[in-house]
Design an enzyme around this catalytic site. Structure first.
Site, short mmCIF file in Angstrom:
data_model
loop_
_atom_site.label_atom_id
_atom_site.label_comp_id
_atom_site.label_asym_id
_atom_site.label_seq_id
_atom_site.Cartn_x
_atom_site.Cartn_y
_atom_site.Cartn_z
CB CYS A 1 1.28 0.74 5.50
SG CYS A 1 1.47 2.41 4.96
CE LYS B 1 5.39 2.04 -5.53
NZ LYS B 1 4.16 2.07 -4.74
CG ASN B 2 2.53 4.64 -6.99
OD1 ASN B 2 2.71 3.46 -6.63
ND2 ASN B 2 2.88 5.66 -6.24
NE ARG C 1 5.83 -2.55 -0.90
CZ ARG C 1 4.73 -2.29 -0.23
NH1 ARG C 1 4.77 -2.18 1.08
NH2 ARG C 1 3.59 -2.11 -0.84
CG ASP D 1 4.55 9.07 -3.03
OD1 ASP D 1 3.97 8.52 -3.97
OD2 ASP D 1 4.14 9.01 -1.86
NE ARG E 1 -1.34 4.41 2.39
CZ ARG E 1 -0.45 4.00 1.48
NH1 ARG E 1 0.64 3.41 1.88
NH2 ARG E 1 -0.71 4.14 0.21
#
Ligand code: EPZ
Length: 420
Positions: A116, A22-23, A399, A307, A121
């Site tokens: 978030c 995803k990243n 997500r 993460d 952030r």
């Protein structure tokens, strides 16, 4: 809304194929703004954040041809340069369009992403770097209004902090800038490396790829031709499933993975007693007699990734002894703790440090996901908790995890996606 119903597992067994990262996908989709051709991307994960960013590009006028795990993006007809709040609020990585749009059109408006669950952030480092490149940046009505009528100028940029999307944003801005940009204290994450490699292969000369000092030779505003590419494997998804193997004491193989992206994660799992068989693109984790406690400090790549912090905390609840986990990147990335405590975990918090007293007998209950990686930690806990664990608000999970319940179900987990 959906929820996941998980029953305690015996061991897992079999193979899980890892999806594209995803990243990595997010900056690569933003990168298509720099292209003058149809850009074909393969190995895209089927996750909500990718769809969100593709929708944003489509709103700006890009042509999107999306298949299951690949997409062809053509931005030659891009006519809008405003990323609106309704999209940006659902996915803060939308900030990644700022650099490329500003570099290409000389003006851009992006809604401020706002904080978030895991932290405030800010994006101040992105904006400061663009200002150094000659952009005029104003914040008006919750929007970043950026202009650079004469284009962006290459310059020396030193990031006060290592920022992953900040580095990606500036690399993409520098790609079309006039002259050379040096970025010092650049992020070295594999996702940033792939972005640089693809730009370099597309005629944007970049030196220092994979190091903390990047030198980008701008094209002076000329758009580039980007050849078809496949997104690198998702190292965080891979690490999550390795933790699933470790917490259930299973023999589990993950395939389509890049072992060299998981050095710190494998090292910590070895410290906790796991052993592995590594092949070129697969990792097999083997059952271990016990799970040993561990000390973890989250830092930028190649050190232990933030993460993976929540997933290791779930694993640490099953370790024989006291584990210490320090979160150094985000100020509020312990929201999984209260949910794990409700399942019976013995965890105490002191500022940014969690002390996990294992081994705890976990009991299934209703738990609530609060952010992407916290969700996966609750799933891992559910695999070993007595009784039924129902994980709610799994839109957080969707997500960033592609078909998690199917992948775990295929290796024997008792997990179902149900409607509330
Ligand atoms: C990326 O977020 C990832 N997201 C995050 O993954 C990941 O946790 C994070 O990097 C750290 O590895 C994507 O790549 C889409 P940062 P990013 O800028 O780029 C501070 C997931 O679970 N900072 O590297 O937003 C910031 O507050 C997500 O997949 C500033 O102060 O993170 C943080 O403390 C969650 N000012 C630290 O730097 C800035 O302008 C690192 O943030 C930018 C960042």
């Amino acid at each position: 809304m959906d929820y996941l119903k998980i029953l305690k597992n015996k061991q897992l067994n079999g193979e899980i194929r890892i999806s594209g990262a995803k990243n990595a996908s997010l900056p690569l989709i933003a990168m298509t703004i720099l292209a003058k051709n149809n850009v074909s991307m393969k190995n895209l994960p089927k996750v909500a954040d990718i769809n969100t960013l593709l929708k944003l590009l489509s709103n700006l006028g890009a042509n999107i041809d999306k298949q299951e795990h690949c997409v062809v993006v053509n931005t030659t007809a891009l006519h809008e340069t405003k990323a609106t709040y309704d999209i940006v609020k659902t996915m803060r990585a939308s900030i990644l369009v700022l650099g490329p749009i500003l570099a290409r059109f000389g003006h851009c408006e992006v809604s401020l992403p706002g904080g978030c669950a895991i932290g405030q952030r800010p994006v101040d480092l992105h904006l400061k770097a663009l200002q150094s490149m000659g952009a005029n940046i104003q914040i008006k009505g919750g929007y970043i209004e950026a202009t650079a009528p004469n284009g962006l100028q290459g310059c020396e940029i030193i990031f006060d902090k290592i920022t992953v999307t900040g580095t990606a944003n500036i690399v993409m801005a520098a790609a079309l800038a006039h002259g050379i940009t040096n970025i010092t204290n650049a992020a070295r994450e594999p996702e940033v490396v792939q972005l640089c490699e693809i730009l370099n292969a597309s005629g944007v000369k970049i030196d220092g790829i994979g190091t903390a000092v990047l030198t980008i030779h701008g094209t002076n505003g000329s758009l580039i031709n980007i050849n078809e590419f496949a997104v690198i494997p998702d190292r965080i998804e891979a690490g999550t499933y390795l933790c699933a193997g470790a917490i259930t004491n299973s023999e589990l193989t993950i395939t389509s993975v890049e072992p060299k992206h998981l050095g710190a994660v494998l090292s910590k799992l070895e410290e906790m007693g796991s052993t592995f068989t590594l092949k070129e693109d697969s990792i097999t984790i083997h059952p271990s007699k016990t799970i040993k406690p561990v000390k973890i400090v989250t830092q930028e790549y190649p050190a232990f990734p933030t993460d993976m912090q929540a997933q290791f905390m779930a694993l640490a609840t099953q370790a024989d002894g006291v584990s210490i986990i320090e979160e150094r990147l985000f100020e509020n990335r312990f929201m999984h703790v209260s949910e794990l405590q409700r399942m019976g975990a013995d965890i105490s918090l002191n500022g940014h440090t969690a002390t996990v007293n294992g081994k705890s007998e976990l009991s299934g209950t209703d738990v609530m996901a609060t952010d992407l990686r916290a969700s996966s930690a609750l799933v891992l806990a559910g695999l070993v908790a007595n009784g039924e664990t129902d994980v709610h608000r799994i839109y957080h999970l969707d997500r960033g995890y592609d078909a998690l319940e199917k992948k775990l179900g295929n290796v024997g987990a008792n997990i179902q996606r149900l409607k509330e």
